[in-house]
Write an enzyme that holds these catalytic residues in place. Structure first.
Site, PDB file in Angstrom:
ATOM      1  N   GLN A 318       1.302  -1.781  -0.080  1.00  0.00           N
ATOM      2  CA  GLN A 318      -0.445  -0.041  -0.010  1.00  0.00           C
ATOM      3  C   GLN A 318       0.879   1.309   0.210  1.00  0.00           C
ATOM      4  O   GLN A 318       1.871   1.081   0.306  1.00  0.00           O
ATOM      5  CB  GLN A 318      -0.797  -0.104   1.382  1.00  0.00           C
ATOM      6  CG  GLN A 318      -0.598   0.138   2.394  1.00  0.00           C
ATOM      7  CD  GLN A 318      -1.627   0.186   3.581  1.00  0.00           C
ATOM      8  OE1 GLN A 318      -1.748  -0.504   3.852  1.00  0.00           O
ATOM      9  NE2 GLN A 318      -1.305   0.873   4.192  1.00  0.00           N
ATOM     10  N   GLY A 344       8.674  22.434  13.398  1.00  0.00           N
ATOM     11  CA  GLY A 344       9.792  23.218  14.166  1.00  0.00           C
ATOM     12  C   GLY A 344       9.989  22.311  15.204  1.00  0.00           C
ATOM     13  O   GLY A 344      10.587  21.672  15.504  1.00  0.00           O
ATOM     14  N   GLY A 345       9.305  23.072  16.503  1.00  0.00           N
ATOM     15  CA  GLY A 345       9.906  22.456  17.828  1.00  0.00           C
ATOM     16  C   GLY A 345      10.904  23.208  18.408  1.00  0.00           C
ATOM     17  O   GLY A 345      12.140  23.641  17.619  1.00  0.00           O
ATOM     18  N   ASP A 383       0.779  24.648  11.211  1.00  0.00           N
ATOM     19  CA  ASP A 383       1.002  24.689  12.590  1.00  0.00           C
ATOM     20  C   ASP A 383       2.905  25.248  12.674  1.00  0.00           C
ATOM     21  O   ASP A 383       3.668  24.298  12.254  1.00  0.00           O
ATOM     22  CB  ASP A 383       0.976  23.905  13.893  1.00  0.00           C
ATOM     23  CG  ASP A 383       1.246  24.298  15.325  1.00  0.00           C
ATOM     24  OD1 ASP A 383       0.571  25.241  15.593  1.00  0.00           O
ATOM     25  OD2 ASP A 383       2.293  23.730  15.454  1.00  0.00           O
ATOM     26  N   GLU A 387      10.940  28.682  17.722  1.00  0.00           N
ATOM     27  CA  GLU A 387      11.104  28.573  18.916  1.00  0.00           C
ATOM     28  C   GLU A 387      12.374  29.329  19.212  1.00  0.00           C
ATOM     29  O   GLU A 387      13.659  28.569  19.385  1.00  0.00           O
ATOM     30  CB  GLU A 387      11.248  27.315  20.123  1.00  0.00           C
ATOM     31  CG  GLU A 387       9.554  26.755  20.261  1.00  0.00           C
ATOM     32  CD  GLU A 387       9.752  25.949  21.314  1.00  0.00           C
ATOM     33  OE1 GLU A 387      10.488  25.815  22.156  1.00  0.00           O
ATOM     34  OE2 GLU A 387       8.642  24.842  21.366  1.00  0.00           O
ATOM     35  N   TYR A 388      12.854  30.569  19.469  1.00  0.00           N
ATOM     36  CA  TYR A 388      11.937  31.433  19.095  1.00  0.00           C
ATOM     37  C   TYR A 388      12.602  32.736  18.254  1.00  0.00           C
ATOM     38  O   TYR A 388      14.091  33.048  17.828  1.00  0.00           O
ATOM     39  CB  TYR A 388      11.569  32.573  20.458  1.00  0.00           C
ATOM     40  CG  TYR A 388      11.874  30.611  21.609  1.00  0.00           C
ATOM     41  CD1 TYR A 388      10.359  31.355  21.989  1.00  0.00           C
ATOM     42  CD2 TYR A 388      12.776  30.674  22.153  1.00  0.00           C
ATOM     43  CE1 TYR A 388       9.967  30.323  22.777  1.00  0.00           C
ATOM     44  CE2 TYR A 388      12.156  29.862  23.100  1.00  0.00           C
ATOM     45  CZ  TYR A 388      11.141  29.268  23.558  1.00  0.00           C
ATOM     46  OH  TYR A 388      10.216  28.154  24.408  1.00  0.00           O
ATOM     47  N   THR A 454       1.844  28.373  27.722  1.00  0.00           N
ATOM     48  CA  THR A 454       2.116  28.935  28.810  1.00  0.00           C
ATOM     49  C   THR A 454       2.748  27.756  30.427  1.00  0.00           C
ATOM     50  O   THR A 454       1.497  27.298  30.614  1.00  0.00           O
ATOM     51  CB  THR A 454       0.528  29.035  29.545  1.00  0.00           C
ATOM     52  OG1 THR A 454      -0.276  28.478  28.766  1.00  0.00           O
ATOM     53  CG2 THR A 454       0.467  30.086  28.712  1.00  0.00           C
ATOM     54  N   TYR A 455       3.455  26.851  29.780  1.00  0.00           N
ATOM     55  CA  TYR A 455       4.121  25.378  30.886  1.00  0.00           C
ATOM     56  C   TYR A 455       5.340  26.364  30.733  1.00  0.00           C
ATOM     57  O   TYR A 455       6.508  26.249  30.242  1.00  0.00           O
ATOM     58  CB  TYR A 455       3.603  24.874  29.991  1.00  0.00           C
ATOM     59  CG  TYR A 455       3.144  24.300  28.589  1.00  0.00           C
ATOM     60  CD1 TYR A 455       4.339  23.739  27.840  1.00  0.00           C
ATOM     61  CD2 TYR A 455       2.048  24.578  28.404  1.00  0.00           C
ATOM     62  CE1 TYR A 455       3.962  23.715  26.487  1.00  0.00           C
ATOM     63  CE2 TYR A 455       2.123  24.172  27.366  1.00  0.00           C
ATOM     64  CZ  TYR A 455       3.051  23.369  26.237  1.00  0.00           C
ATOM     65  OH  TYR A 455       2.621  23.468  24.959  1.00  0.00           O
ATOM     66  N   ASP A 456       5.919  25.065  31.226  1.00  0.00           N
ATOM     67  CA  ASP A 456       7.262  25.463  30.948  1.00  0.00           C
ATOM     68  C   ASP A 456       8.718  26.559  31.432  1.00  0.00           C
ATOM     69  O   ASP A 456       9.031  27.088  30.943  1.00  0.00           O
ATOM     70  CB  ASP A 456       8.421  24.901  29.629  1.00  0.00           C
ATOM     71  CG  ASP A 456       8.013  22.936  29.710  1.00  0.00           C
ATOM     72  OD1 ASP A 456       7.372  22.380  31.109  1.00  0.00           O
ATOM     73  OD2 ASP A 456       8.587  22.594  28.514  1.00  0.00           O
TER      74      ASP A 456
END
Length: 613
Positions: A318, A344-345, A383, A387-388, A454-456
């Site tokens: 497939q 990214g990330g 998306d 960073e950054y 809004t964490y880390d």
């Protein structure tokens, strides 16, 4: 996503983007038949920025060979990215000329161009090829317009919270054209918009307010006030506000290895029915292009019948296998879910600097990859997790404050309005922090929503502490860094001009911890990072809830002291509180990093879904 081993994402949804009803000029009057006319309108307006366009119509019997549209913008309003036209600017005067390929307009035909801008104003003195845009003959402008618009009617409340009120009304009329509306709280003007909706924020809980709206035209004529509407805000933290209900979850491609977490788990945990969007993380950014992150996990890995979402095994021949094929099957089972490919990330953001040197080429490469015929039906948009921009993450970027806006503008232009374009962004609201390094307000016109991470905020990269919750909702006495909390990050983004409706609150489905701690309350000293299954200092919620149960709360999130270890993480209870806060602020919804950290029964995502309503 700002620390090694973690990729963060947020989903906030709130009041919808305001649809613009006004324009530069209204449709030309019947007397203008036989002339070249132009109409310009705002297609989207979020209070501090807009997206708009102009259409030139040839009402003559002869083809138009080239066109020039001119107009003036008030101080504080400007136009940036422009497509299908060439733009020149002199002070506040803007000139748009044809792009060459659209210079000829046949009799009865039209040509259009678009643009994005910042500010609340709009054009005056519109001319097309030297004549008035409304076809009245002379270049002129609005100076001879002395007739005020009619008063807006039908003012009504469409939503409210403890701190905000959403309003809507019926458009006013004018002999030339209504260009905007001013919203008044009593005698004080609190908002200026071009559409027929507005959300007023910053109000006090359980307080009565009265609102009216006035219309104005390009000549500065102001209408009488609309009908007045009175409303009392909700009790603090109580009722749903004019917010959204998006629930966006990140699926980490590497979860299919050690974690043994596959797309099927989204179904068996009950999470699929609670999600609205999945962000697939991550695609790489290399050589100025979007590239594959892990070909085996993405589209090569063969799934057995037992492992597969629908119980059907992959075959050797497939075309598409791996997580992409499993996502296709999940979408067939849950048609409401949209999937975005995140690029990214923390690890792969170093490539964005080169991409920013040629945003259009980067956008083209991303579109080609996301829309590859093998998996085009899997993805509903893109998306970006840079960073950054113009700041430091794993590496430092020096692309400049405009690079992020230029990149997002190119992506929106290439992906168009039918695909989603979103971005995970920093939540550093400190003085001189990362939120001040790039033009997030300018780029907001191009995104469907932002996911502020809004964490880390705090963690065991500070080996000796002090211990602190990694995802505080608010500040608290003794917080190690001012501006490092959700409420201040969201407030700063809004003060910069990003609407609440385009912001999602971020939740981590994991905890961060220290070891060598003797103090139970936050603020204690430590000797290093607590042990974790995959990385020191970090652990999934599904493990921590039993291994180190919460012993207290601070700033809207939980913490736990067990032996010499100290952890902070969100629980179903604290997530419920954060969702109530997000609703009251009119945010667009929530997002989380990432799906495999939840329990097998989806405790955390259930709390998110229930909390948003």
């Amino acid at each position: 996503m700002s620390r090694p081993g973690i990729r963060r994402a947020i989903a906030l949804a709130g009041a919808a983007v305001l649809a613009a009803a006004g324009g530069l000029v209204s449709a030309p009057p019947a007397a203008s038949a036989g002339s070249v006319t132009a109409t310009c309108t705002k297609t989207s307006d979020w209070g501090t920025g807009f997206q708009g366009g102009c259409t030139i119509t040839n009402g003559t019997d002869t083809a138009v060979d080239g066109w020039t549209l001119e107009g003036d913008l008030p101080s504080g309003t400007s136009i940036g990215a422009t497509w299908d036209a060439k733009k020149t600017v002199s002070g506040n005067h803007y000139t748009f000329t044809d792009a060459g390929w659209n210079k000829t307009i046949a009799p009865g035909a039209s040509a259009s161009f678009g643009f994005g801008g910042t500010g609340t104003g709009w054009f005056t003195g519109c001319t097309i090829n030297g004549a008035a845009c409304d076809g009245s003959g002379g270049p002129g402008g609005p100076d001879d317009d002395t007739e005020a618009p009619s008063a807006p009617s039908g003012l009504r409340v469409t939503g409210k919270s403890a701190t905000g009120v959403a309003l809507a009304w019926t458009a006013a009329t004018d002999d030339v054209g209504v260009t905007g509306y001013d919203v008044y709280r009593g005698d004080v003007k609190v908002r200026s918009v071009t559409g027929t909706e507005a959300t007023v924020t910053g109000l006090t809980a359980e307080t009565a307010y009265t609102f009216t709206v006035k219309a104005h035209d390009a000549a500065g004529n102001v209408s009488a006030a609309s009908n007045a509407v009175s409303v009392t805000t909700d009790a603090g933290g109580g009722q749903p506000g004019p917010g959204g209900d998006k629930v966006v979850g990140y699926f980490a491609q590497w979860g299919v290895y050690q974690r043994n977490y596959h797309v099927k788990n989204i179904h068996t945990s009950g999470s699929a029915e609670k999600l609205t969007h999945i962000n697939y993380a991550f695609g790489n950014v290399s050589g100025g292009k979007c590239t594959i992150g892990d070909a085996f996990a993405d589209y090569q890995k063969a799934y057995t019948a037992e492992q597969s979402v629908d119980g059907v095994a992959d075959t050797w021949d497939q075309e598409l296998r791996g997580s992409f094929n499993q996502l296709r099957k999940l979408k067939k089972m849950y048609p409401h879910i949209k999937v975005l490919w995140s690029f990214g990330g923390w690890t792969w953001s170093g490539g964005f600097g080169q991409a920013a040197q040629n945003p259009q080429a980067f956008a083209e490469s991303c579109h080609d990859l996301v829309e590859d015929p093998r998996w085009a039906d899997v993805f509903d948009g893109i998306d970006i997790d840079w960073e950054y921009p113009n700041a430091c993450g794993l590496s430092c970027d020096a692309s400049g404050p405009e690079a992020f806006e230029n990149l997002m503008g190119a992506l929106r232009d290439r992906f168009g309005d039918d695909d989603l374009v979103t971005a995970a962004i920093t939540a550093d609201a400190g003085d001189g922090g990362k939120l001040e390094k790039a033009d997030y307000a300018g780029a907001a016109q191009y995104v469907d929503w932002y996911l502020p991470m809004t964490y880390d905020f705090f963690g065991a990269w500070a080996k000796q502490g002090p211990t602190a919750p990694h995802s505080p909702l608010t500040s608290y006495p003794g917080i190690p860094q001012q501006g490092f909390n959700t409420a201040e990050a969201i407030a700063k983004l809004q003060s910069m001009g990003v609407p609440a409706s385009k912001l999602l609150i971020g939740i981590g489905f994991y905890g961060r911890g220290w070891t060598g701690v003797t103090q139970s309350a936050p603020g204690g000293t430590a000797t290093g990072a607590a042990p974790g299954t995959y990385e020191a200092g970090i652990e999934d919620y599904k493990v921590l809830k039993n291994r180190c149960p919460a012993t207290g709360t601070v700033a809207g999130t939980a913490y736990a002291k067990c032996g010499s270890e100290w952890w902070s993480y969100d629980t179903p209870s604290t997530i419920g509180g954060k969702m109530g806060w997000a609703r009251g602020e009119g945010l667009g919804g929530a997002f989380f990093w990432e799906l495999s950290g939840d329990t097998a029964g989806g405790e955390l995502i259930t709390s998110m879904r229930n909390g948003l309503g």
